[in-house]
Write a protein that holds these residues in place. Structure first.
Motif, short mmCIF file in Angstrom:
data_model
loop_
_atom_site.label_atom_id
_atom_site.label_comp_id
_atom_site.label_asym_id
_atom_site.label_seq_id
_atom_site.Cartn_x
_atom_site.Cartn_y
_atom_site.Cartn_z
N ASN A 1 0.80 -1.22 0.00
CA ASN A 1 0.00 0.00 0.00
C ASN A 1 0.84 1.27 0.00
OD1 ASN A 1 -2.49 -1.52 0.24
ND2 ASN A 1 -1.95 -1.86 2.39
N GLN A 2 1.72 1.37 0.97
CA GLN A 2 2.45 2.63 1.14
C GLN A 2 3.37 2.93 -0.03
OE1 GLN A 2 3.99 3.18 5.10
NE2 GLN A 2 5.66 4.48 4.40
N LEU A 3 4.15 1.95 -0.46
CA LEU A 3 5.08 2.17 -1.57
C LEU A 3 4.35 2.47 -2.88
CD1 LEU A 3 7.96 2.21 -2.74
CD2 LEU A 3 7.80 -0.28 -2.99
N PRO A 4 3.35 1.66 -3.30
CA PRO A 4 2.65 1.98 -4.56
C PRO A 4 1.97 3.35 -4.51
CG PRO A 4 2.19 -0.27 -3.88
CD PRO A 4 2.89 0.38 -2.74
N ALA A 5 1.41 3.69 -3.35
CA ALA A 5 0.74 4.99 -3.25
C ALA A 5 1.74 6.12 -3.42
CB ALA A 5 0.04 5.11 -1.89
N SER B 1 10.18 3.72 2.28
CA SER B 1 9.89 2.31 2.54
C SER B 1 10.86 1.74 3.56
CB SER B 1 9.99 1.51 1.24
OG SER B 1 9.01 1.94 0.32
N VAL B 2 12.14 2.10 3.42
CA VAL B 2 13.15 1.64 4.38
C VAL B 2 12.82 2.15 5.78
CG1 VAL B 2 15.58 1.84 5.04
CG2 VAL B 2 14.97 1.41 2.65
N ASP B 3 12.47 3.43 5.88
CA ASP B 3 12.17 4.01 7.19
C ASP B 3 10.91 3.41 7.79
OD1 ASP B 3 14.39 5.60 7.03
OD2 ASP B 3 13.29 7.36 6.27
N ALA B 4 9.90 3.15 6.95
CA ALA B 4 8.65 2.59 7.46
C ALA B 4 8.86 1.19 8.03
CB ALA B 4 7.60 2.55 6.33
N VAL B 5 9.62 0.36 7.34
CA VAL B 5 9.90 -0.99 7.83
C VAL B 5 10.76 -0.93 9.09
CG1 VAL B 5 11.07 -3.16 7.30
CG2 VAL B 5 9.59 -2.08 5.58
N THR C 1 11.43 -4.72 -6.79
CA THR C 1 12.79 -4.90 -6.29
C THR C 1 13.04 -4.19 -4.95
OG1 THR C 1 13.52 -3.02 -7.65
CG2 THR C 1 13.77 -5.25 -8.58
N ILE C 2 12.38 -3.05 -4.73
CA ILE C 2 12.58 -2.35 -3.45
C ILE C 2 12.13 -3.21 -2.27
CG2 ILE C 2 11.78 -0.41 -2.03
CD1 ILE C 2 11.99 1.35 -4.50
N PRO C 3 10.94 -3.84 -2.27
CA PRO C 3 10.58 -4.72 -1.16
C PRO C 3 11.57 -5.86 -0.96
CG PRO C 3 8.63 -4.18 -2.43
CD PRO C 3 9.80 -3.66 -3.21
N LYS C 4 12.09 -6.42 -2.07
CA LYS C 4 13.07 -7.49 -1.93
C LYS C 4 14.33 -7.00 -1.22
CE LYS C 4 11.55 -10.09 -6.00
NZ LYS C 4 11.91 -10.61 -7.33
N ALA C 5 14.75 -5.79 -1.61
CA ALA C 5 15.95 -5.24 -0.97
C ALA C 5 15.72 -4.96 0.52
CB ALA C 5 16.38 -3.96 -1.69
N VAL C 6 14.53 -4.41 0.83
CA VAL C 6 14.21 -4.09 2.22
C VAL C 6 14.13 -5.36 3.07
CG1 VAL C 6 12.44 -3.16 3.74
CG2 VAL C 6 13.07 -1.92 1.66
N VAL C 7 13.45 -6.38 2.54
CA VAL C 7 13.33 -7.64 3.28
C VAL C 7 14.71 -8.27 3.49
CG1 VAL C 7 12.47 -10.01 3.15
CG2 VAL C 7 10.96 -8.10 2.61
N TYR C 8 15.49 -8.26 2.44
CA TYR C 8 16.82 -8.89 2.53
C TYR C 8 17.71 -8.17 3.53
CZ TYR C 8 21.29 -10.87 1.14
OH TYR C 8 22.50 -11.50 1.15
N CYS C 9 17.73 -6.85 3.46
CA CYS C 9 18.66 -6.08 4.29
C CYS C 9 18.15 -5.82 5.71
CB CYS C 9 18.97 -4.74 3.61
SG CYS C 9 19.82 -4.90 2.03
N GLN C 10 16.84 -5.76 5.89
CA GLN C 10 16.31 -5.38 7.20
C GLN C 10 15.56 -6.52 7.91
OE1 GLN C 10 14.71 -1.48 5.34
NE2 GLN C 10 14.80 -1.06 7.53
N VAL C 11 14.49 -7.01 7.29
CA VAL C 11 13.67 -8.02 7.96
C VAL C 11 14.45 -9.31 8.15
CG1 VAL C 11 11.52 -9.33 7.85
CG2 VAL C 11 11.60 -6.99 6.96
N ARG C 12 15.10 -9.78 7.09
CA ARG C 12 15.86 -11.03 7.18
C ARG C 12 16.98 -10.92 8.20
NH1 ARG C 12 20.53 -12.45 4.65
NH2 ARG C 12 20.98 -14.68 4.43
#
Length: 596
Positions: free
Chosen positions: A347-351, A391-395, A525-536
């Motif tokens: 939601n947030q990123l597409p918006a 997106s990075v800051d929100a996650v 690609t941005i969600p993949k980068a965020v998940v890889y670098c932050q969530v994972r």
């Protein structure tokens, strides 16, 4: 197989190590109190020490005038195989074996003075000395030598000494699991016996009292103690036992205890007064009688002992729950956190991408197609940096909030505010590092799109122009007078058409199409980068960081980190040790009691 008395001895030693003796802790009595033992009671100069030495067969107790026994002595006898060397061990000196029993006497005196003080003060202490003796000449037995009862305080003693001693002795003998060995001298009136007086108060039916008469050989000539020994003067449920100790002359001559036992047997066998009772007289008979009775009492009390142990384990489990169990290493993961992170991507990123100001219009001064397109596209792509960082800051915010909530809601951590703060600080530091990695990676993705425009896009531009010319819209679709097949008028017309409003709209449409293509790519690609670098990384590395940075703290650092009251920490430690002791005792008693 180990005897029940031997097992009880071991459990009592463990209880003493934990200080789990000498008074109930709460509503339930302690295990030490529940285990039967023989409390030796007598007035001063009643021959109490001589009786103990006769049972052991060794000269090992301090002697002297006044109060010699000033601390309880828990004496545990262990029968060994014939031919094995005799030795003694003190609980406070677990790695030292005493084979010289004169050194045992000295250690008892020194250990007594250590707690009560030396010199003329003659203070007493309820803290017991625990001594184990291993010998083929003893029976399995547990005896507790208590200070001699007295009627007056001597010089250097407080006026309360008489009452203090009686209270200490009473605390042992009034327990229903205590077997009382009441020692009285035969040359005194039994009605004035301190031991009998006290035992009558705490055991009026005499069902757990063994009466012992000492100094039979010192009675006036023409008198005897048959009235007492035969139960006519003062009746007990168990027969009285007469003892003949070594005389002071024997002690001065260092007559050993084996010879003293032999002399004692001869005395009763040849005595005109006591020969008919000889088989039930003497220190050897007394030791066997007490050992047999003690084991029978232990066996009879096993159900109640087991019940007490189970109740105490339940109480200790509750106390451990109240004090707090060991802190769990992993507080768990909130499922709601994953939903919130996906919400950022869905939601947030597409918006944010849709809100980008990509309607640039056209710029007539951009003539060369590739250069113009590149500048238009690069300018538009720079707007993607904002949503990428957002997106990075929100996650990052979601992860940080999850950590804060997990730490705050973990029950085991609530009593450790400093540890909570340390965990939170360590988590936030790691999450900041993950956020920086995520920011760099997502911005690099945007820069990659801007640094290299898709080749196929530029290949399509000439094809589009050719298609327009073929349809009569291009400059070469008119006349043949020009060197390239165009007249001068047609060339001028083509040039004017090239800068027409429709031409610029086509350029704007092409740029917009390319930007939307890049937007779709970055949306994936941005969600993949965020998940890889932050969530994972948060899932994989946070616990490892805790283990390496916080889990290695010990001693004072850990104490400061837990910032608990030292008394509470000690209480938890002792509770855990007691719980371990009681569980072990339950298993051992079950294994020994029901396999015999």
């Amino acid at each position: 197989m180990e005897s029940l008395i031997g097992l009880v001895n071991r459990i009592q030693r463990a209880c003493t190590v934990l200080g789990d003796h000498g008074g109930a802790d709460g509503a339930l009595p302690t295990l030490w109190e529940a285990l039967p033992s023989v409390a030796v009671v007598g007035g001063q100069s009643s021959g109490k020490s001589s009786v103990l030495e006769s049972i052991v067969g060794r000269d090992f107790l301090p002697r002297g005038s006044g109060i010699v026994t000033r601390r309880p002595l828990v004496l545990q006898l262990h029968k060994t195989e014939e031919g094995q060397q005799e030795y003694a061990e003190f609980l406070h000196l677990p790695n030292r074996k005493f084979t010289d029993f004169s050194l045992v006497r000295r250690e008892i005196q020194d250990e007594t003075d250590r707690i009560t003080g030396s010199g003329r003060s003659k203070q007493i202490s309820p803290i017991p000395i625990q001594l184990s003796i291993y010998s083929p000449n003893v029976v399995n037995l547990t005896l507790i030598d208590l200070p001699g009862l007295t009627k007056v305080a001597v010089e250097g003693q407080p006026e309360s000494i008489v009452e203090d001693i009686e209270n200490m002795v009473r605390s042992y003998v009034e327990k229903p699991n205590s077997i009382i060995l009441a020692i009285s001298p035969a040359n005194q009136d039994i009605a004035t016996s301190d031991a009998i007086k006290l035992s009558r108060e705490v055991d009026p039916t005499g069902e757990r009292t063994f009466g012992v008469l000492t100094k039979l050989d010192l009675m006036d000539k023409g008198t005897n103690a048959l009235e007492v020994l035969e139960g006519r003067s003062y009746r007990l449920q168990f027969p009285w036992v007469g003892i003949v100790n070594r005389s002071q002359a024997d002690i001065n001559k260092n007559v050993d205890m084996i010879a003293a036992r032999r002399n004692e047997r001869e005395y009763f066998e040849t005595s005109p007064d006591y020969s008919h009772l000889a088989s039930k007289m003497g220190s050897e008979y007394l030791a066997k009688l007490l050992s047999k009775h003690l084991e029978s009492v232990i066996r009879a009390r096993i159900p109640s002992i087991t019940s007490l142990i189970n109740k105490t384990i339940e109480e200790l489990e509750k106390e451990m729950d109240h004090l707090g169990r060991p802190v769990a290493a992993d507080a768990g993961v909130s499922l709601a956190g994953g939903d919130r992170i996906y919400g950022v991507f869905d939601n947030q990123l597409p918006a944010a991408l849709k809100k980008l100001p990509l309607d640039h219009g056209y710029q007539p001064h951009l003539i060369a197609p590739e250069q113009g397109y590149r500048r238009l596209i690069e300018g538009a792509l720079s707007y993607f940096r904002g949503p990428a960082e957002a997106s990075v800051d929100a996650v990052h915010f979601v992860l940080k909030e999850l950590v804060r909530k997990s730490i705050g809601e973990t029950q085991e951590l609530r009593r450790f505010p400093s540890l909570q703060a340390e965990l939170a600080a360590a988590s936030y530091e790691a999450l900041e590092r993950f956020r920086e990695d995520g920011r760099k990676t997502t911005l690099r993705l945007v820069d990659m799109e801007a640094s290299y425009l898709t080749v196929e896009f530029f290949r399509k531009l000439p094809q589009e122009m050719g298609n327009l010319q073929a349809q009569g819209q291009g400059p070469q679709a008119h006349g043949q007078g020009h060197p390239q097949g165009q007249t001068q008028a047609q060339a001028q017309s083509a040039t004017l058409d090239r800068y027409s409003d429709g031409h610029f709209r086509r350029i704007a449409s092409n740029v917009s199409s390319y930007i939307m293509m890049v937007s779709d790519t970055l949306r994936n690609t941005i969600p993949k980068a965020v998940v890889y670098c932050q969530v994972r990384e948060a899932k994989r590395s946070l616990l490892n960081y805790f283990y390496s940075q916080i889990g290695k703290k010990e001693g004072k650092q850990l104490a400061q980190l837990l910032d608990e009251d030292p008394a509470q920490m000690e209480r938890r430690l002792q509770c855990a040790k007691r719980l371990e002791l009681y569980k072990s005792a339950r298993d051992e008693i079950d294994s020994v009691a029901w396999t015999r």
